[in-house]
Design an enzyme around this catalytic site. Structure first.
Site, PDB file in Angstrom:
ATOM      1  N   ASP A 167      -2.113 -55.158  -0.289  1.00  0.00           N
ATOM      2  CA  ASP A 167      -2.177 -55.793  -1.963  1.00  0.00           C
ATOM      3  C   ASP A 167      -1.149 -55.931  -2.547  1.00  0.00           C
ATOM      4  O   ASP A 167      -0.027 -55.094  -2.626  1.00  0.00           O
ATOM      5  CB  ASP A 167      -3.324 -54.988  -2.664  1.00  0.00           C
ATOM      6  CG  ASP A 167      -4.037 -55.783  -3.412  1.00  0.00           C
ATOM      7  OD1 ASP A 167      -4.487 -56.785  -2.985  1.00  0.00           O
ATOM      8  OD2 ASP A 167      -3.817 -55.746  -4.683  1.00  0.00           O
ATOM      9  N   SER A 168      -0.861 -57.135  -3.123  1.00  0.00           N
ATOM     10  CA  SER A 168       0.533 -57.569  -3.504  1.00  0.00           C
ATOM     11  C   SER A 168       0.519 -58.609  -4.587  1.00  0.00           C
ATOM     12  O   SER A 168      -0.687 -59.005  -4.664  1.00  0.00           O
ATOM     13  CB  SER A 168       1.374 -58.149  -2.434  1.00  0.00           C
ATOM     14  OG  SER A 168       0.861 -58.773  -1.558  1.00  0.00           O
ATOM     15  N   ASN A 198      -4.800 -63.738   4.634  1.00  0.00           N
ATOM     16  CA  ASN A 198      -3.721 -64.250   4.180  1.00  0.00           C
ATOM     17  C   ASN A 198      -2.802 -64.388   5.478  1.00  0.00           C
ATOM     18  O   ASN A 198      -2.116 -63.337   5.720  1.00  0.00           O
ATOM     19  CB  ASN A 198      -2.898 -63.530   2.992  1.00  0.00           C
ATOM     20  CG  ASN A 198      -1.856 -64.599   2.716  1.00  0.00           C
ATOM     21  OD1 ASN A 198      -1.154 -65.198   3.372  1.00  0.00           O
ATOM     22  ND2 ASN A 198      -1.420 -64.607   1.291  1.00  0.00           N
ATOM     23  N   ARG A 256       7.264 -56.538   0.720  1.00  0.00           N
ATOM     24  CA  ARG A 256       6.409 -56.051   1.815  1.00  0.00           C
ATOM     25  C   ARG A 256       7.274 -55.392   2.906  1.00  0.00           C
ATOM     26  O   ARG A 256       7.009 -54.612   3.617  1.00  0.00           O
ATOM     27  CB  ARG A 256       5.940 -57.588   2.437  1.00  0.00           C
ATOM     28  CG  ARG A 256       4.890 -57.476   3.576  1.00  0.00           C
ATOM     29  CD  ARG A 256       4.129 -58.749   3.936  1.00  0.00           C
ATOM     30  NE  ARG A 256       3.380 -58.771   2.616  1.00  0.00           N
ATOM     31  CZ  ARG A 256       3.407 -59.711   1.660  1.00  0.00           C
ATOM     32  NH1 ARG A 256       4.345 -60.795   1.768  1.00  0.00           N
ATOM     33  NH2 ARG A 256       2.664 -59.788   0.590  1.00  0.00           N
ATOM     34  N   TYR A 284       4.337 -67.263  -4.673  1.00  0.00           N
ATOM     35  CA  TYR A 284       5.412 -67.507  -5.643  1.00  0.00           C
ATOM     36  C   TYR A 284       6.854 -67.684  -5.134  1.00  0.00           C
ATOM     37  O   TYR A 284       7.773 -67.671  -6.002  1.00  0.00           O
ATOM     38  CB  TYR A 284       5.135 -66.342  -6.777  1.00  0.00           C
ATOM     39  CG  TYR A 284       4.072 -66.288  -7.315  1.00  0.00           C
ATOM     40  CD1 TYR A 284       3.416 -67.249  -8.316  1.00  0.00           C
ATOM     41  CD2 TYR A 284       2.955 -65.429  -6.905  1.00  0.00           C
ATOM     42  CE1 TYR A 284       2.269 -67.072  -9.041  1.00  0.00           C
ATOM     43  CE2 TYR A 284       1.600 -65.313  -7.407  1.00  0.00           C
ATOM     44  CZ  TYR A 284       1.243 -66.229  -8.463  1.00  0.00           C
ATOM     45  OH  TYR A 284       0.105 -66.343  -9.116  1.00  0.00           O
ATOM     46  N   ASP A 285       7.144 -67.714  -3.957  1.00  0.00           N
ATOM     47  CA  ASP A 285       8.424 -67.544  -3.325  1.00  0.00           C
ATOM     48  C   ASP A 285       9.266 -68.868  -4.020  1.00  0.00           C
ATOM     49  O   ASP A 285      10.603 -68.300  -4.160  1.00  0.00           O
ATOM     50  CB  ASP A 285       8.366 -67.566  -1.731  1.00  0.00           C
ATOM     51  CG  ASP A 285       8.093 -66.191  -1.090  1.00  0.00           C
ATOM     52  OD1 ASP A 285       8.057 -65.268  -1.948  1.00  0.00           O
ATOM     53  OD2 ASP A 285       7.590 -66.155   0.097  1.00  0.00           O
TER      54      ASP A 285
HETATM   55  P1  ITT Z   1      -5.809 -60.902   1.368  1.00  0.00           P
HETATM   56  O1  ITT Z   1      -6.508 -59.817   0.019  1.00  0.00           O
HETATM   57  O2  ITT Z   1      -6.824 -61.293   2.152  1.00  0.00           O
HETATM   58  O3  ITT Z   1      -4.844 -59.816   2.004  1.00  0.00           O
HETATM   59  P2  ITT Z   1      -4.553 -62.400  -0.562  1.00  0.00           P
HETATM   60  O4  ITT Z   1      -3.395 -63.457  -0.624  1.00  0.00           O
HETATM   61  O5  ITT Z   1      -5.889 -62.726  -1.489  1.00  0.00           O
HETATM   62  O6  ITT Z   1      -4.763 -62.032   0.765  1.00  0.00           O
HETATM   63  P3  ITT Z   1      -3.726 -60.417  -2.479  1.00  0.00           P
HETATM   64  O7  ITT Z   1      -5.086 -60.346  -3.034  1.00  0.00           O
HETATM   65  O8  ITT Z   1      -2.880 -59.220  -2.238  1.00  0.00           O
HETATM   66  O9  ITT Z   1      -3.803 -61.061  -1.197  1.00  0.00           O
HETATM   67  O10 ITT Z   1      -2.829 -61.494  -3.466  1.00  0.00           O
HETATM   68  C1  ITT Z   1      -1.433 -61.411  -3.418  1.00  0.00           C
HETATM   69  C2  ITT Z   1      -0.836 -62.651  -4.058  1.00  0.00           C
HETATM   70  O11 ITT Z   1       0.230 -62.564  -4.489  1.00  0.00           O
HETATM   71  C3  ITT Z   1      -0.751 -63.855  -3.082  1.00  0.00           C
HETATM   72  O12 ITT Z   1      -1.899 -64.760  -2.691  1.00  0.00           O
HETATM   73  C4  ITT Z   1       0.267 -64.692  -3.615  1.00  0.00           C
HETATM   74  O13 ITT Z   1       0.051 -65.638  -4.761  1.00  0.00           O
HETATM   75  C5  ITT Z   1       1.221 -63.410  -4.352  1.00  0.00           C
HETATM   76  N1  ITT Z   1       2.194 -62.689  -3.269  1.00  0.00           N
HETATM   77  C6  ITT Z   1       2.030 -61.654  -2.585  1.00  0.00           C
HETATM   78  N2  ITT Z   1       2.970 -61.415  -1.944  1.00  0.00           N
HETATM   79  C7  ITT Z   1       3.913 -62.505  -2.045  1.00  0.00           C
HETATM   80  C8  ITT Z   1       5.205 -63.015  -1.308  1.00  0.00           C
HETATM   81  O14 ITT Z   1       5.681 -62.130  -0.572  1.00  0.00           O
HETATM   82  N3  ITT Z   1       5.551 -64.152  -1.603  1.00  0.00           N
HETATM   83  C9  ITT Z   1       4.945 -65.024  -2.587  1.00  0.00           C
HETATM   84  N4  ITT Z   1       3.764 -64.599  -3.293  1.00  0.00           N
HETATM   85  C10 ITT Z   1       3.316 -63.469  -2.942  1.00  0.00           C
END
Ligand code: ITT
Length: 191
Positions: A68-69, A9, A178, A151-152
């Site tokens: 992971d977020s 990402n 983060r 989702y920002d």
């Molecule tokens: P990686 O696993 O490759 O790191 P990913 O986007 O799939 O990328 P996650 O599995 O951790 O990562 O999913 C995180 C999702 O949560 C992300 O795609 C967004 O939909 C949401 N998210 C996380 N942090 C965010 C942020 O700062 N602002 C908005 N949405 C966020």
């Protein structure tokens, strides 16, 4: 010092790079052509962050940091949580994810929510430590703003009426899940 972020990402990488400034050289998996796709089979942020950090740190040298977020909405019993990136039915489709949140939250009075982030630091296939960060806020009725990602546009942090997407990178990074997790990482690395 250099740090490889175990993510595909680019928005995460960009935020982390901006927050670390000149202190670290930040790369992510896009700089390494043949890395495995990591399957996120865990049911918690920590499990998935651990899977990503270990898998990538077995392949690349130096310090590896995973993120992971996700978004936890109280009225949805904590969903989408670890399933945040595919909540709308298609992995990484933020427009669909936001549509589903708006649909499920329509008419809902309880709008509290939070973003969570778990980061795991690893080196040479060994876990070093894990860190977390969260930010409380609420789900807006309408998506607004062009900054940030995911989702920002729908999330207003506590104390603000604007979304993270409207508030811009500096404000977001200063209080985000983060940003808070990363501050803990830096304290550990430099403490
Ligand atoms: P990686 O696993 O490759 O790191 P990913 O986007 O799939 O990328 P996650 O599995 O951790 O990562 O999913 C995180 C999702 O949560 C992300 O795609 C967004 O939909 C949401 N998210 C996380 N942090 C965010 C942020 O700062 N602002 C908005 N949405 C966020």
């Amino acid at each position: 010092k250099s740090l490889v972020i175990a993510t595909r990402n680019a928005h995460k990488t960009e935020e982390i790079r901006e927050m670390l400034g000149d202190r670290y050289e930040v790369k992510d998996v896009s700089s390494f052509p043949d890395l495995p796709e990591v399957e996120e089979t865990g049911t918690t942020f920590l499990e998935n962050a651990t899977l990503k950090a270990l898998a990538i740190s077995r392949e690349v040298g130096g310090l590896v940091l995973s993120d992971d977020s996700g978004l936890e909405v109280d009225a949805l019993d904590g969903r989408p949580g670890v399933w945040s990136s595919s909540f709308g039915g298609e992995e990484g489709n933020h427009a669909k994810n936001n549509e589903r949140i708006m649909r499920e939250m329509s008419g809902q009075e309880v709008r509290t929510a939070r973003f969570r982030c778990v980061m795991v630091l690893a080196e040479a296939g060994e876990l070093l430590a894990h860190f977390d960060g969260s930010v409380e806020g609420r789900i807006l009725d309408q998506a607004s703003g062009a900054g940030g990602f995911g989702y920002d546009p729908l999330f207003a942090p506590e104390g603000y009426d604007e979304s993270f997407a409207e508030l811009g990178a500096e404000v977001k990074n200063g209080m985000s899940h983060r940003g808070r997790a990363l501050a803990n990482v830096v304290a550990w690395l430099e403490g």
